[in-house]
Write an enzyme that holds these catalytic residues in place. Structure first.
Site, PDB file in Angstrom:
ATOM      1  N   LYS A  53      41.156  38.135  46.549  1.00  0.00           N
ATOM      2  CA  LYS A  53      41.327  36.971  45.516  1.00  0.00           C
ATOM      3  C   LYS A  53      40.180  36.338  45.157  1.00  0.00           C
ATOM      4  CE  LYS A  53      45.772  36.700  44.927  1.00  0.00           C
ATOM      5  NZ  LYS A  53      46.417  36.968  43.362  1.00  0.00           N
ATOM      6  N   SER A 303      44.922  44.694  51.010  1.00  0.00           N
ATOM      7  CA  SER A 303      44.902  43.729  49.992  1.00  0.00           C
ATOM      8  C   SER A 303      44.641  42.375  50.707  1.00  0.00           C
ATOM      9  CB  SER A 303      45.635  43.634  48.805  1.00  0.00           C
ATOM     10  OG  SER A 303      46.886  43.212  49.328  1.00  0.00           O
TER      11      SER A 303
END
Length: 400
Positions: A53, A303
């Site tokens: 992110k 992720s």
């Protein structure tokens, strides 16, 4: 609708130089054996702030005009975007206010505050936090940093795709965890431009699979409920921009169950030595479950790794159960001296390790003269559990 192009991703990489890490791509023979071919893991769980992110958040904030930077930024997140925005804003001297659900995982909450952001807890879901954040941004005339549905966010996330192309130049299939679609969109932009032959697959949690209905309808569709342990990809409505990217660039979307996510978390921990949250394990879960139709080598994104240790303990138990390494068996024994020890001796003969024993006498359904026993056992796979249950039945201990 205009999509992001690879030049925007290359520009984002220049902005991110010295800020984000070029995360490693590790080959996993253990996961490859389960999937049936060569598998590489793109380890964004090792990125700064614990997920991909930061890439998009920093790229977005870096391009704000000075007056918007002075007023500060606002975002909504279940955790990973919150940390990415908090760190990105702090690195650039920009004030950040983050809206999170009241049940947001404690480590993500504390990390977000630790990066210097003001945190406001609102509502039970990501959508509640999103509504509150957008209202606050309007009222205070501050810039809202969307978690996925913005060109700059997608371009920033796409820098992971540039690294994949360079690190695994012979990749035939790339599998990406999918929530709101920012990471999948960005990676797909890069692959379609530089490796158009690669098959691109997104993976959602079955309990919050918003893209399937939205792609069928041709517009973003909001799911009425979300029921998944993967809070990081529990997005009930895709963005218009990410839906356009996924619809145009991605070959397939598949889903995985919470049990499959738990199993993937355990396998990544035990065999790949990676601490991964359920959302971050979605691509690996799909590979292990046999949901991916594509050639090898496969690159699977890992992720995010921001997970509460207590929740990880719970997941490990569930994951071990899913692969037959943990079993809970209920039976009954005669209520007399030596009754329980005889049962445990039989369990020992079957080479199962006793973790816990619960002994109940008061259930009115029990036959007079018997007590119920619940065994928590460490076992060696599903065949071993079946053998153990059979041995107990043969010895007169009914298993229920």
């Amino acid at each position: 609708m205009q999509l992001v192009d690879v030049d925007a991703v290359r520009s984002a990489r220049e902005r991110l130089a010295g800020v984000v890490d070029r995360t490693p791509v590790e080959r996993s023979r253990a996961i490859g054996q389960l999937a049936g071919g060569q598998v590489w893991l793109k380890c964004e769980n090792l990125q700064r702030a614990g997920s991909f992110k930061l890439r998009g958040a920093y790229n977005r904030i870096a391009q704000l005009p000075s007056d918007e930077r002075d007023r500060g930024v606002v975002c909504a997140s279940a955790g990973n975007h919150a940390q990415g925005v908090a760190l990105a804003a702090g690195l650039q001297g920009v004030a950040a206010t983050v809206f999170m659900p009241i049940d947001a995982p404690l480590p993500k909450l504390e990390a977000t505050r630790g990066y210097g952001a003001e945190v406001q807890l609102v509502g039970r879901s990501f959508d509640d936090a999103m509504d509150a954040a957008q209202a606050h941004a309007r009222d205070e005339q501050r810039t809202f940093v969307h978690p996925f549905d913005h060109h700059d966010i997608i371009a920033g996330q796409g820098t992971a795709g540039l690294e994949i192309v360079e690190q695994v130049p012979d990749a035939a299939t790339v599998v990406v965890c999918l929530g709101g679609g920012g990471l999948l969109s960005g990676i797909a932009v890069v692959l379609r431009a530089l490796r158009p032959d690669v098959r691109i697959i997104g993976v959602q949690a079955a309990g919050c699979a918003s893209f399937a209905a939205s792609l069928d309808a041709g517009v973003p569709v909001r799911l009425p409920v979300s029921t998944t342990i993967a809070d990081g990809i529990a997005v009930k409505r895709p963005g218009e921009l990410t839906l356009a990217h996924v619809g145009s660039l991605v070959d397939d979307i598949v889903t995985v169950t919470d049990e499959e996510l738990s199993r993937a978390v355990v396998i990544l921990l035990e065999r790949a030595k990676l601490v991964v949250e359920p959302a971050g394990a979605a691509a690996v879960a799909a590979l292990i479950a046999g949901r991916i139709e594509g050639d090898f080598p496969v690159v699977a994104t890992v992720s995010g790794g921001n997970i509460d240790p207590l929740f990880l303990q719970h997941l490990v138990t569930g994951g071990l159960s899913a692969i037959g390494r943990y079993a809970s068996l209920r039976t009954r024994v005669p209520d007399r001296p030596g009754g329980l020890s005889a049962l445990l001796a039989l369990v020992a003969e079957q080479r199962a390790n006793v973790i816990g024993v619960n002994h109940h006498r008061l259930d009115p359904r029990l036959q007079l003269g018997y007590v119920e026993v619940v065994l928590e056992l460490e076992t060696r796979g599903h065949p071993h559990v079946a053998e153990l249950a059979s041995a107990l039945e043969v010895a007169g201990y009914p298993v229920g």
